[in-house]
Design a protein around this motif. Structure first.
Motif, short mmCIF file in Angstrom:
data_model
loop_
_atom_site.label_atom_id
_atom_site.label_comp_id
_atom_site.label_asym_id
_atom_site.label_seq_id
_atom_site.Cartn_x
_atom_site.Cartn_y
_atom_site.Cartn_z
N GLU A 42 46.52 29.42 41.89
CA GLU A 42 46.80 30.66 42.63
C GLU A 42 45.60 31.61 42.59
O GLU A 42 45.23 32.22 43.59
N ASP A 65 42.75 30.16 44.69
CA ASP A 65 43.09 30.36 46.11
C ASP A 65 42.83 31.80 46.53
O ASP A 65 42.30 32.07 47.60
N ARG A 66 43.23 32.72 45.66
CA ARG A 66 43.06 34.13 46.01
C ARG A 66 41.57 34.49 46.11
O ARG A 66 41.16 35.20 47.04
#
Ligand SMILES: O=C1C[C@@H](O)[C@H](O)[C@@H](O)C1=O
Ligand SMILES: [Co+2]
Length: 293
Positions: free
Chosen positions: A164, A167-168
């Motif tokens: 996550e 991805d961010r």
């Protein structure tokens, strides 16, 4: 540029744990890298700081500098405070002919602290994410001045570790300014799926670290709430082919997506227990077997 194979000096002398491999000299390290049939290296603290002197040692051994790690503190210091050291590092790598600059946010990092690595990992606030992504883009512009690229190193014990978080970071940075380093060991240690990360971000990946994980040691690190560095000392990392990671599907993705750049074997462990030259050869043989390179 096609694919080139390098190896990091951290298996001979560990800058994060200076007691590991203090007895191994710089010349032993680079000679054994060459003897194990690698053509590139990253940088350790025993390496000469002057580019011409360093070249005079590396060139006769057929070695080039692939890159070197740089710690940034964009979440805890001003952007301006980070710039002078970055420029110095960039210019050194440029003089050595490297094309990529490994960069990792160390604000709030616990990777060097005596804290449980699985339990105490930091997470960034919205404001810190903003400082990180805008600061990285500006550093990426400074890298472009020298036709270089920053490659972000996701890392255990930092604010960019999980899928996550990776991805961010990718979603909020300009691909022209910020690229990604893919480190197999850190992804598996964190419980991420390296194939998922590679598939999603292959167009951003411009540098690769190959390290393997000893599954039993990883379980002990988790259960006994060890710190990152105690995990390293206990042997959680090893070379490709000696641990739980299957490098064949990873290689398939690298190959299918026409990766160009360095693959650097980076497997920090205690050199008194894992002879760095023998493990370098083991890694090189495994890579040959899996990739044909
Ligand atoms: O690229 C790296 C550099 C090291 O200093 C770090 O701690 C290691 O785990 C790593 O992946
Ligand atoms: Co790495």
């Amino acid at each position: 540029m096609t694919i080139k194979l390098g190896i990091a000096p951290i298996a001979w002398t560990n800058d994060d744990l200076p007691e590991l491999g203090a007895e191994n000299s710089f010349e032993q390290c680079i000679s054994e890298m060459a003897l194990a049939r690698f053509t590139g290296t990253e940088i350790g603290n025993k390496y000469p700081k002057d580019p011409d002197v360093l070249k005079s040692y590396l060139a006769p051994r057929g070695l080039n500098v692939a890159s070197a790690w740089f710690s940034v503190y964009l979440t805890t210091k001003s952007y301006e405070e980070n710039v002078p050291a970055f420029i110095e590092h960039r210019d050194f790598l440029h003089a050595m002919g490297a094309k990529v600059i490994v960069i990792s946010e160390q604000g709030h990092s616990i990777q060097g602290l005596d804290k449980p690595i699985y339990q105490d990992k930091p997470t960034f606030t919205e404001e810190e994410w903003d400082k990180l992504t805008t600061g990285l883009e500006k550093l990426g512009e400074l890298a472009k001045e020298k036709e270089m690229t920053i490659v972000y190193h996701h890392h255990m014990g930092t604010g960019v570790q999980t899928t996550e978080e990776i991805d961010r970071l990718m979603a909020h940075t300009d691909p022209e300014k910020v690229s990604l380093l893919f480190d197999t060991g850190h992804l598996v240690f964190s419980g991420e799926d390296p194939l998922e990360i590679y598939k999603k971000h292959h167009s951003r990946i411009k540098h690769i670290h190959f390290k393997d994980i000893r599954k039993d040691r990883m379980a002990v690190v988790k259960e006994s709430k060890m710190s990152f560095l105690d995990g390293v000392k206990s042997g959680v990392f090893t070379v490709p082919g000696d641990g739980m990671i299957d490098f064949s599907p990873i290689w398939k993705l690298i190959d299918e997506n026409d990766y160009e750049g360095w693959i650097v074997v980076e497997a920090e462990q205690d050199p008194a227990k894992a002879n760095p030259f023998l493990y370098a050869k083991k890694a090189r043989n495994h890579i040959k077997q899996v990739t044909g390179l």
